[in-house]
Design a protein around this motif. Structure first.
Motif, short mmCIF file in Angstrom:
data_model
loop_
_atom_site.label_atom_id
_atom_site.label_comp_id
_atom_site.label_asym_id
_atom_site.label_seq_id
_atom_site.Cartn_x
_atom_site.Cartn_y
_atom_site.Cartn_z
N LEU A 94 0.76 -1.37 0.00
CA LEU A 94 0.01 0.04 0.02
C LEU A 94 0.84 1.27 -0.13
N GLY A 97 2.53 1.92 -3.40
CA GLY A 97 1.88 1.85 -4.49
C GLY A 97 2.17 0.92 -5.36
N LEU A 99 0.57 -1.62 -6.26
CA LEU A 99 -0.42 -2.35 -7.20
C LEU A 99 -1.11 -1.26 -7.88
N GLN A 100 -1.52 -1.65 -9.20
CA GLN A 100 -2.46 -0.68 -9.72
C GLN A 100 -3.72 -1.34 -10.05
N CYS A 101 -4.07 -2.18 -10.89
CA CYS A 101 -5.51 -2.94 -10.71
C CYS A 101 -5.74 -3.94 -9.72
N GLY A 102 -4.66 -4.37 -8.95
CA GLY A 102 -4.57 -5.33 -7.84
C GLY A 102 -5.12 -6.73 -8.01
N PHE A 103 -5.26 -7.04 -9.41
CA PHE A 103 -5.82 -8.47 -9.69
C PHE A 103 -4.77 -9.67 -9.06
N THR A 105 -2.26 -8.93 -7.16
CA THR A 105 -1.89 -8.65 -6.06
C THR A 105 -1.94 -9.80 -4.89
N PRO A 106 -3.20 -10.24 -4.55
CA PRO A 106 -3.26 -11.45 -3.73
C PRO A 106 -2.12 -12.65 -3.96
N CYS A 136 2.61 -9.72 -13.35
CA CYS A 136 1.79 -8.38 -13.04
C CYS A 136 2.01 -7.58 -14.41
N ARG A 137 1.02 -7.15 -15.07
CA ARG A 137 1.07 -6.61 -16.40
C ARG A 137 0.99 -5.04 -16.14
N CYS A 138 0.69 -4.58 -14.87
CA CYS A 138 0.43 -3.11 -14.61
C CYS A 138 1.80 -2.57 -14.18
N THR A 139 2.59 -2.97 -13.35
CA THR A 139 3.47 -2.06 -12.56
C THR A 139 5.08 -2.20 -13.07
N GLY A 140 5.31 -3.21 -13.98
CA GLY A 140 6.37 -3.19 -14.36
C GLY A 140 7.31 -3.86 -13.40
#
Lengths: 162, 756
Positions: A94, A97, A99-103, A105-106, A136-140
């Motif tokens: 948190l 930052g 996570l972006q979409c969070g999918f 993340t778990p 993860c496709r959002c954060t790099g």
């Protein structure tokens, strides 16, 4: 189709469910037990969004048969926080930052906690290779790796007597 | 190295608080598309074509319908006949008939994985068993996958009603060339002939998938009075509503779409695939129906970004001034016409001032899934060729690669290719930041190369609605119609907190269903923080005016004699300047005295500005295997005023790594039957954590004067520069110019050892 009765311990609680012989542990967690924190991104063990810890071993729950859970101890993302107190890995995700979409993340939370349970002071390379099974496709990945480093530092401090 | 925190006098804007939806996302509680369950829900499954191109002679569903537990079967015959009208789909547009037939084939299947029938049953197992009982009689037709092959005279033609748009006169013969665009200015032929130095080359890149980790999923419930409820994860639930309504001939007020959390989209979830099918299954069965794609279905049947073949010639004078560009590119459209070539052409040269240019773009139909938006749609491909050509010119002239870009960089006020003057763009500042960054001057190791590339994207505004209301205790509720795909709830809360001058923690944000708030365009086009943020700011300002009026009534002064600050309403009237009234005190009067405090704002703002960025990439190539690894990466971008810098950097880092994947690894592998051989994450290789280094970011903060908080869209630009930056880096490391992406080990090895 006759169903199989499975008794298992999930996040510390004794749990039982009926499943079909071909059902995955992920489907049983999500559809029979309502534990939808574990996600299905691929169903083939390539994305890690369904990562759980089974008898101390990190596994993709989409590659485990539900029936194999008989007599085992399983930890899912729903059990990472202690009650309402977040685990340092969750807190650092948190704060960073991470996570972006969070999918995904778990899966990252479960895998990162498993890493730090196993290795309290991982190098950046060790973190990257440990998490190489989680997509993860959002954060790099940058902020994820930093969050794990921060969590590791905090956990080491907690463990060191003042 | 990050730029220092904003020096502007903002209290919340530019800080890094925890996002309001964070805890539910790190604890697994957030409900995404595939997580939602309705009571008494049925499970749907879709039968998909095993052929790349075939005529559907007949479909026999009788055996499937007879299977115990099957409650409904739907085929293309159940879809109403729709008219050829052009529908807005995200930043793009599509013909309604094509949208409908992409959800479910009617007479022809156009790609491996095209939906032909669907079943709803009491369990997922029964639904899948029923699919095996559906008999489809196909007449297999010749197929075509490649761009050049699809343009050949004897190529199989996908649509007999597609005649090349943009060609005068319109051809009388249908073809796979769906569209041609041409833009340009000056006299490129003469300028090229006069140039001191020219370079020419053909650059190619492959179609790539957006690669969101959450597969498409929805639940639809049709009631016998004709009202429909849909729960879906998408980049825009209003788009889900309007497209489903138009395809099924339902009024929009009868469809209520509730947005679930969305697990990534990158442009790929601005359209619909499942919702009309689930709705028809629900209508037939009388029960809610869930449809969810598997990963293989996502790869086989949802939208990639187009692959491209790009021919470019660039000319310059000996000082490094680019005098002429002549380029022609051809993009995959996939199975249905798309308009990506338009943005590909308008973006290609937009970050440079080039007096003479001609850019021609084509959209080419082929037997692959219809292409969809993917972060700056159309720009990464065309700009990849431009940046590589510029690199070659610099090499020929022996010029520094940043200096040559600075010499040609578009500055505020310079006209773009369409003659429109550029606004406050910060390309020069980005290039200067790159030059000053320690990365640019760091020594390289053996077998390493360094590439640099710039890029731009126009960004967008678009319609958004937001409501802000004050709860009875003075806390703040922000409601928007914009799905939060990467932290935008935090940005909305921060802008409301900044405007209302209340603590960030006192603001909570909800995203309302389509029946609970006014129209909002998709979360896409780098528009949400800009446009929806403006609506939130406007509504907050309206509330301040309202509150000042309330305080004025209490104090019996004019509203103009009341100011608003951190302490709430402040009286300016003579003799009453000690009077203040907090937001909480004003809000406490809501219940008994003066009624609710709230405001709504609907905007469709201009004032958006293009985003520009510069990326520096170091790779190391293993000469024995040809494997290229990114060892250092820096992304620099003009981001305007960052609202929440973590999520701005996150966009830059995520887009850069997607671009690295496009450049190095990702590609669809079709077999000779036209079927996809790698519909999974094992063989469609997206970057994993161990493939990439930290992605350093530099935010160049050039305030946008067209927005109260100076916002520029940031989400799309970061995927534009990586293709060129990686390709130029590998070319330097390998010692040979690489023009075909992805730069897989076999390609690099072959280029390094042509005689082996």
């Amino acid at each position: 189709m006759s169903k199989i009765h499975v008794t298992t311990t999930i996040n510390g609680d004794e749990s039982e469910f009926l499943c079909t012989p071909g059902e995955t542990l992920l489907d049983a967690l999500r559809n029979r037990l309502g534990l939808t924190g574990s996600k299905e991104g691929c169903g083939s063990g390539d994305c890690g969004a369904c990562t759980v810890v089974m008898d101390g071993q990190m596994v993709c729950s989409c590659l485990v048969l539900a029936a194999e859970a008989q007599g085992t101890t399983i930890d899912t993302v729903e059990g990472v926080a202690e009650g309402s107190e977040l685990h340092p890995v969750q807190q650092k995700f948190l704060e960073r930052g991470a996570l972006q979409c969070g999918f995904c993340t778990p899966g990252f939370i479960v895998a990162s906690k498993a890493l730090l349970d196993h290795n309290p002071d991982p190098s950046e390379t060790e973190i990257r290779y440990w998490l190489a099974g989680n997509l993860c496709r959002c954060t790099g990945y940058d902020k994820i790796v930093r969050a794990v480093q921060d969590a590791a530092a905090e956990l080491r401090q907690e463990r060191t007597p003042a | 190295m990050n730029a220092p925190e904003s020096k502007r006098a903002f209290r919340y804007v530019g800080t890094r608080p925890v996002r309001p939806d964070g805890v539910e996302k790190v604890t697994g509680k957030a409900i995404y598309g595939p997580d939602y369950q309705a009571a008494n829900m049925l499970h749907g499954a879709i039968l998909r074509s095993p052929h790349a191109h075939a005529r559907v002679r007949s479909i026999d569903t009788k055996k499937a319908e007879a299977l115990t537990g099957v409650k409904a079967v739907v085929t293309g015959a159940d879809f109403p006949t729709t008219e050829h009208i052009i529908m807005a789909v995200g930043e793009s547009s599509s013909d309604l008939v094509h949208l409908s037939r992409n959800c479910m084939a009617q007479d022809k299947v156009l790609y491996d994985g095209h939906a032909v029938a669907a079943v709803a049953a009491t369990s997922d197992e029964i639904a899948r068993e029923a699919l095996d009982l559906i008999e489809v009689d196909y007449e297999v037709l010749p197929h075509v996958l490649g761009i050049e092959e699809a343009l050949a005279d004897d190529a199989p033609v996908l649509h007999d009603d597609v005649f090349t748009k943009g060609v005068n006169p319109t051809p009388d013969k249908p073809s796979n060339a769906a569209m041609r665009v041409e833009m340009g200015k000056g006299d490129p032929e003469k300028a090229m002939a006069d140039a001191d130095v020219t370079v020419s080359g053909r650059y190619t890149c492959e179609a790539v998938h957006q690669g969101y980790i959450e597969p498409h999923a929805c639940v639809s419930a049709w009631d016998s009075d004709g009202q429909v409820r849909i729960w879906a994860s998408s980049q825009g639930h209003f788009a889900v509503r309007s497209l489903t309504a138009k395809i099924l001939l339902i009024s929009e007020a009868d469809i209520r779409v509730t947005p679930l959390e969305i697990g990534g989209g990158f442009g790929g979830k601005t359209t619909i695939y499942l919702e009309p099918v689930a709705t028809l299954l629900s209508k037939k069965s009388g029960r809610p129906v869930r449809l969810a794609m598997s990963r293989a279905e996502v790869f086989r049947a949802s939208g990639p970004a187009p692959g491209a073949v790009i021919d470019i010639t660039m000319g310059a004078n000996k000082d490094g001034m680019i005098t002429a560009v002549d380029m022609e590119f051809k993009y995959h459209a996939g199975a249905y016409p798309a308009i990506t070539a338009h943005s590909g052409a308008s973006s290609a040269l937009s970050h440079y001032t080039i007096e003479n240019s001609r850019v021609i773009g084509w959209e080419v139909l082929c037997n692959r899934p219809g292409t969809k938006a993917y972060r700056a749609p159309g720009a990464p491909q065309s700009i990849y060729a431009v940046e590589c050509a510029l690199d070659e010119i610099a090499e020929k002239l022996g010029m520094d690669k940043i200096e040559i870009r600075l010499k040609n960089a578009a500055r505020p006020g310079d006209p773009n290719i369409m003659g429109i003057p550029q606004g406050e763009i910060g390309y020069v500042e980005c290039l200067e930041a790159a030059r000053d960054h320690p990365h640019w001057s760091a020594p390289l190791g053996p077998n390493q190369g360094r590439g640099i590339a710039g890029g731009a994207w126009g960004n967008y505004g678009g319609p958004s609605t937001a409501q802000v209301s004050i709860a009875e205790d003075g806390t703040v509720l922000v409601t928007t119609g914009s799905p939060d795909i990467g932290g935008s709830r935090a940005a909305m809360a921060m802008m409301a907190a900044e405007t209302l001058q209340v603590p960030y923690e006192k603001v909570r944000v909800a995203i309302a269903d389509t029946s609970s708030i006014g129209y909002s365009m998709v979360t896409g086009g780098s528009r949400t923080t800009f446009a929806t943020g403006l609506a939130v700011t406007n509504a907050s300002n309206e509330i301040i005016e309202n509150l000042k009026g309330r305080a004025a009534n209490i104090w019996e002064v004019n509203a103009s004699e009341v100011a608003w600050g951190e302490e709430g309403a402040v009286c300016l009237a003579e003799g009453k300047t000690d009077e203040t009234m907090s937001l909480a005190a004003l809000a406490a009067r809501t219940t008994f005295m003066v009624g609710a405090i709230g405001a709504e704002s609907s905007v469709n703002p201009g004032g958006f500005l293009p985003g520009v960025g510069v990326h520096i990439c170091d790779t190391e190539v293993d000469p024995e295997t040809g494997h290229a690894k990114v060892v250092r990466y820096t992304a620099i971008q003009d981001v305007g005023q960052p609202i929440h810098p973590d999520y701005v950097e996150g966009q830059m880092q995520g887009g850069a790594v997607q671009g690295i994947g496009w450049a190095l690894n990702e590609a669809y592998l079709y077999n000779d039957k036209g079927c996809l051989d790698n519909p999974g994450f094992l063989d469609y290789r997206m970057p994993v954590a161990s493939d990439v280094p930290m992605i350093d970011t530099v935010m160049v903060e050039k305030f946008n004067p067209g927005h109260p908080y100076g916002i520029k869209g940031v989400g799309e630009v970061p995927i534009v520069p990586p293709l060129g930056a990686v390709a130029c880096s590998v070319s330097e490391a390998a010692g040979v110019r690489m023009r075909d992406l992805p730069l897989t080990p076999d390609r690099v090895h072959e280029a390094m050892h042509p005689d082996d």
